[in-house]
Design a protein around this motif. Sequence first.
Motif, short mmCIF file in Angstrom:
data_model
loop_
_atom_site.label_atom_id
_atom_site.label_comp_id
_atom_site.label_asym_id
_atom_site.label_seq_id
_atom_site.Cartn_x
_atom_site.Cartn_y
_atom_site.Cartn_z
N LEU A 155 0.80 -1.21 0.00
CA LEU A 155 0.00 0.00 0.00
C LEU A 155 0.84 1.27 0.00
CD1 LEU A 155 -2.18 -2.12 0.79
CD2 LEU A 155 -3.23 -0.37 2.22
N SER A 156 2.14 1.12 -0.15
CA SER A 156 3.01 2.29 -0.15
C SER A 156 3.09 2.88 -1.55
CB SER A 156 4.41 1.93 0.35
OG SER A 156 5.29 3.01 0.19
N ASN A 157 2.54 4.05 -1.68
CA ASN A 157 2.58 4.74 -2.96
C ASN A 157 4.02 5.09 -3.34
OD1 ASN A 157 0.94 5.98 -5.13
ND2 ASN A 157 1.92 7.85 -4.42
N GLU A 158 4.84 5.36 -2.37
CA GLU A 158 6.24 5.72 -2.61
C GLU A 158 7.01 4.54 -3.17
OE1 GLU A 158 10.14 7.37 -0.12
OE2 GLU A 158 8.21 7.03 0.89
N ILE A 159 6.85 3.35 -2.57
CA ILE A 159 7.55 2.16 -3.05
C ILE A 159 7.09 1.80 -4.45
CG2 ILE A 159 7.87 -0.31 -2.68
CD1 ILE A 159 7.79 0.22 0.31
N ALA A 160 5.78 1.82 -4.64
CA ALA A 160 5.25 1.48 -5.97
C ALA A 160 5.76 2.43 -7.03
CB ALA A 160 3.72 1.48 -5.91
N SER A 161 5.82 3.69 -6.71
CA SER A 161 6.30 4.68 -7.70
C SER A 161 7.77 4.49 -8.00
CB SER A 161 6.05 6.10 -7.17
OG SER A 161 4.68 6.33 -6.98
N ASN A 162 8.56 4.17 -6.98
CA ASN A 162 9.99 3.95 -7.20
C ASN A 162 10.24 2.74 -8.08
OD1 ASN A 162 10.65 6.16 -5.65
ND2 ASN A 162 10.90 4.96 -3.77
N LEU A 163 9.44 1.69 -7.92
CA LEU A 163 9.67 0.44 -8.66
C LEU A 163 8.99 0.43 -10.02
CD1 LEU A 163 9.27 -2.13 -5.74
CD2 LEU A 163 11.39 -1.32 -6.77
N LEU A 164 7.81 1.05 -10.11
CA LEU A 164 7.03 0.93 -11.34
C LEU A 164 6.94 2.22 -12.13
CD1 LEU A 164 4.05 -1.17 -9.92
CD2 LEU A 164 6.17 -2.00 -10.96
N GLY A 165 7.52 3.28 -11.59
CA GLY A 165 7.48 4.54 -12.30
C GLY A 165 6.08 5.12 -12.32
N SER A 166 5.69 5.57 -13.51
CA SER A 166 4.39 6.21 -13.65
C SER A 166 3.23 5.25 -13.39
CB SER A 166 4.24 6.82 -15.04
OG SER A 166 4.37 5.81 -16.03
N ALA A 167 3.49 3.93 -13.55
CA ALA A 167 2.42 2.95 -13.31
C ALA A 167 2.25 2.66 -11.82
CB ALA A 167 2.71 1.66 -14.06
N THR A 173 -3.19 2.46 -6.10
CA THR A 173 -4.57 2.92 -5.96
C THR A 173 -5.54 1.75 -6.11
OG1 THR A 173 -4.02 5.11 -6.80
CG2 THR A 173 -6.32 4.43 -6.93
N LEU A 174 -5.25 0.83 -7.09
CA LEU A 174 -6.14 -0.30 -7.29
C LEU A 174 -6.17 -1.21 -6.06
CD1 LEU A 174 -5.28 -1.20 -11.00
CD2 LEU A 174 -7.45 -0.30 -10.14
N ILE A 175 -5.02 -1.44 -5.47
CA ILE A 175 -4.97 -2.29 -4.27
C ILE A 175 -5.72 -1.62 -3.12
CG2 ILE A 175 -3.45 -3.37 -2.58
CD1 ILE A 175 -1.30 -3.50 -4.76
N THR A 176 -5.48 -0.31 -2.94
CA THR A 176 -6.13 0.42 -1.84
C THR A 176 -7.63 0.47 -2.06
OG1 THR A 176 -4.13 1.78 -1.60
CG2 THR A 176 -6.16 2.59 -0.58
N ASP A 177 -8.07 0.72 -3.29
CA ASP A 177 -9.51 0.75 -3.57
C ASP A 177 -10.17 -0.56 -3.17
OD1 ASP A 177 -9.50 3.30 -4.51
OD2 ASP A 177 -9.41 2.75 -6.64
N TYR A 178 -9.51 -1.65 -3.53
CA TYR A 178 -10.07 -2.97 -3.24
C TYR A 178 -10.24 -3.18 -1.74
CZ TYR A 178 -10.66 -8.05 -3.35
OH TYR A 178 -11.15 -9.32 -3.19
N LEU A 179 -9.21 -2.83 -0.98
CA LEU A 179 -9.27 -3.00 0.47
C LEU A 179 -10.30 -2.05 1.10
CD1 LEU A 179 -5.52 -3.50 1.46
CD2 LEU A 179 -7.29 -5.21 1.12
N LEU A 210 -2.55 4.95 8.02
CA LEU A 210 -2.29 6.25 7.43
C LEU A 210 -1.83 6.18 5.97
CD1 LEU A 210 -0.42 7.89 10.45
CD2 LEU A 210 -2.80 8.22 9.79
N LEU A 211 -1.35 5.00 5.53
CA LEU A 211 -0.79 4.88 4.18
C LEU A 211 -1.75 5.27 3.06
CD1 LEU A 211 1.49 1.70 4.13
CD2 LEU A 211 2.11 4.06 3.58
N PRO A 212 -3.04 4.88 3.14
CA PRO A 212 -3.93 5.24 2.03
C PRO A 212 -4.02 6.74 1.77
CG PRO A 212 -4.92 3.51 3.34
CD PRO A 212 -3.72 3.96 4.08
N LEU A 213 -3.72 7.56 2.76
CA LEU A 213 -3.77 9.01 2.54
C LEU A 213 -2.76 9.45 1.49
CD1 LEU A 213 -4.12 10.23 6.23
CD2 LEU A 213 -5.85 10.46 4.44
#
Length: 1021
Positions: A155-167, A173-179, A210-213
Amino acid sequence: MLPSFGDEWKRKINLGGVSSAASQSSILNQVQAERQARAQHKDRTEKAIRIQAWYRGVKGARLAKSEMRSSFESDVMGLTGLRCLVLIGKDDEVLGKWSRAVLELGPEQVFAPAVGPHRTSWLVLIRQASLLLLQSVAARSPNSSKYLQVLNILLSNEIASNLLGSAGPATCTLITDYLMKHDLYAILRRSIESIPIKSKTPPNLLNLALLPLSTYPPESTQYAEVFAEIVLNILTIPLLPNRVPLDYLPKFISQLPIAKLDTLNPLVPRILASTSNTSKINLVAHIHMFISPRYKLLPPPAFTTYLQLSTLLINGIPLSVFKPPSSKGKKAPVHKEPDSDSDYDTKVSVVSEFVAMSTPSPPLVVDDRTKKRLQNIIAPAHLASLISITQSKPSLFPHVISYLFALTATWSSSQDEILNAVLASTSGGLVRELYRDLVRRSPLGVEANSGNVFDPVNASNWPPILLLADLYSQALLTMGDDEFFGSSSSSASGSRAVRNPLSLDELVSFSEQLLNIAFTMYWRDDQSIMHEVYVSSQVRCSWETVREKVTKCLLGIHARDSRKPFVPADHWLVTSQLDMNSFVEAAVLEEQQLSKPGTHHPRILSKRQIAAMSPRLGILNNIPFAIPFEVRVSIFRHFVMNDMASRETVRSHNRFATMNMGGSWRERVQVRRGMVSQDGFDRLGEVDLKAPIEIAFIDQFGQEEAGIDGGGVFKEFFTSLCKEVFDTDRGLWLANVKHELYPNPHAYATEPHSLNWYRFIGRILGKAMYEGILVDVAFAGFFLAKWLGRQSFLDDLSSLDPDLYNGLIFLKHYTGSVEELSLNFTMAVEEFGSTKAVDLIPNGSNIAVTKENRLTYIYLVSHYRLSKQIKQQSDAFFEGLSQMIDQKWLRMFNQQEVQILIGGVNSPIDLDDLRRNTNYGGLYDDNHETVVMFWNVVNSFDQEQRRALLRFVTSCSRPPLLGFKELAPNFSIREAGSDQYRLPTSSTCVNLLKLPRYATEKALRHKLLQAINSNAGFDLS
């Protein structure tokens, strides 16, 4: 013959068409048994089939799971392994192995499929895996710490952005929406609550909340939804600060996006509707604790939302949470009022009892630690900090006012402390800004009898005007007249003068606004609306309480105007809206109805009860100054006459029966000349003083003096009695610097015998008021205020104890450190030559006086001297007085007016009025030469000499309020011979001047002045 084989083989036929009962029953039983056996067999067969199917399914599932487990272990981090993990479901071993692999290999491996050809499948599977991890955390799995670490990665937007770039953001967001759709925060709440408080919540669990924020843009709807869920499910957890590790708590608080509170605005109604009373309590305590230290960092929009949300939450908390336990069994004295200066905390009215019975609420159990956090909300330091913010952020001012009003309404038992803290923190500045910025512009009270008072559209206008009324009422308690009228100047070193926060012109407008509101509320024929529990969600009190707040402030302002007028003539009157003649008639009729024999009304009606039963008596008992004084005196005399008439009817019947038996219908009392007060005390204690009393004086030889008491002898007795009982040398009364009387506060004055004397004196003075006999005695204003159930003010102390008053004024204006003065909440009392300290509040000797609480100290000191020290004496006096004068009759007047009722008006003597109402006897008439000389001489007297003459003849130096026509009997002059050396004498019992026929006007003047200045005695000749 053919052989016989018997008939057993034959079918038995009943030619009657009906089988026997026994045969039919057995056949039916047999058929039923066979049917039941077939059903049981069928049921067993079906169950066996289902069991076999289930077993085959379980066996197949085990086999499939075993195969999937093998596939999973051969490709733990691959797509196949992830698919097998999801299909296997809540298997702690599989989830644990996968989580360890993720943590060992790093987030790169888990996010790798997100950019591959199987991205869509991976997204479906990873969301389901995340939910499995979350549910296992809620179930308190042994591997929960690992699951939390993985969830924090996913759920870390920072980690996802570092690894996947713009994706990356879209993936997160998709994972957070589901939860979120699968109750992320409800599960997190259960997880946190399931952990014992002492064990502390893992930081990873709080961080996960707090991560989803960070996933959504702050301006998005999803961000607001996440924030609302945090508020609803996390910040409402009981004792949340105690669950957070101490070293992590500052970080957790700093990560809360309080600067973005305004994003919650559209969701505030949902937050309020979704929270229980317990959740509201926890939420109020937590947001105050987390946000109040960061007030200065809040942007105005966020601060506004914080104040609005807090206000609404506070208004939704049951009042029982903050009320101290009621002390059952306490009974207030009959003369006390709900808004009076009472020592009792329990103030119950008919309406409040009805509300309490009709709206029961189960008590809430609130943890002591939460209660302590709630108490911090009304702490002086917090209130000062909050108010100081508004000085730099004016846009917050209306919201701060609503917040403060909510505090006073919810913490009603601490209202005085809250108001004092607000006043102390602003030195009156808030009062001034409140009036000028909000109240002055309010549509409420703009015109009298306006329907907009009860209009729901104006609900938001009530908090400012009610808070101002409360604040100014509280300020008046410790405001000297010099400060009120703006005449104060710099005082002793270390202090400075503080002026009235409202100018006199502003007070004129403000009091008119309050008067219009109060009159509208009292004059309303339908009083049922006054009993509504709450005015609105913004005004957490009944209309009746609103009226009381307005009335209390109005009375305080009027009291100052009574001492030193500053408003225009007729400012207080509502005569333009009323026909006085019909008003008097209706008021008298309403009072007759309330006092009618057989009614079930209590002997003493409170002002609330009066207002509910009678609009006119409600005005007369609560805002009497709205009606001219002369009209109220007329109404008072009507009340007395009606009471006399109703008693006369009863007495006439008793008189007829008594006279038929040869008795006397009058109460006959013998009084010794030298023992007037003692004999009066002994012989009138149980006598009905409203009945005719026949006084017979016993001379020094023990003989009864000749004469018939037609009223004059009683007045002589009464005049002598009052002179004795109000003598300060007797020890029951003391006089202040203005020579005004008040009960002696000494301990011996509270002994039973002394209290009986106060009770007797109250009855005697009540008799005087009942009969219209003027008594030449003046009472201290603060003591008269007790008669009316009204509060005393600090300025009343100036005439009682000037040194103490000056000391309290010095303390109020002191600019240095108050702690340096070494004061505590005690009062030094001197008794029998020794001094002892009396606690003003529990444990007062250990509570220091500070800048924040000094107003409370000043009020308590003055209250002790003005009220508590003379409480028992006053109660006894009022008990006797109320036997003669109905309390609701007295409440039609203020202190100064009651004094006039007792002793007449302190105004210049109108000789023309006196002459018109003078009777003559003997040789005298209005044109007699001596009478003409008399009026010429008296006309040359100054006012002091005229008062001395009036005292000489009537025993009272002040004229009757409504003129000399009210003097009973009338002022009279009788011829007393032609002896030129004889002084004029008087019979005060019948208001008679015995005037010799002097030869010259000079001689008459000399002898008359000599007589009135030497206090020549009563003459029986």
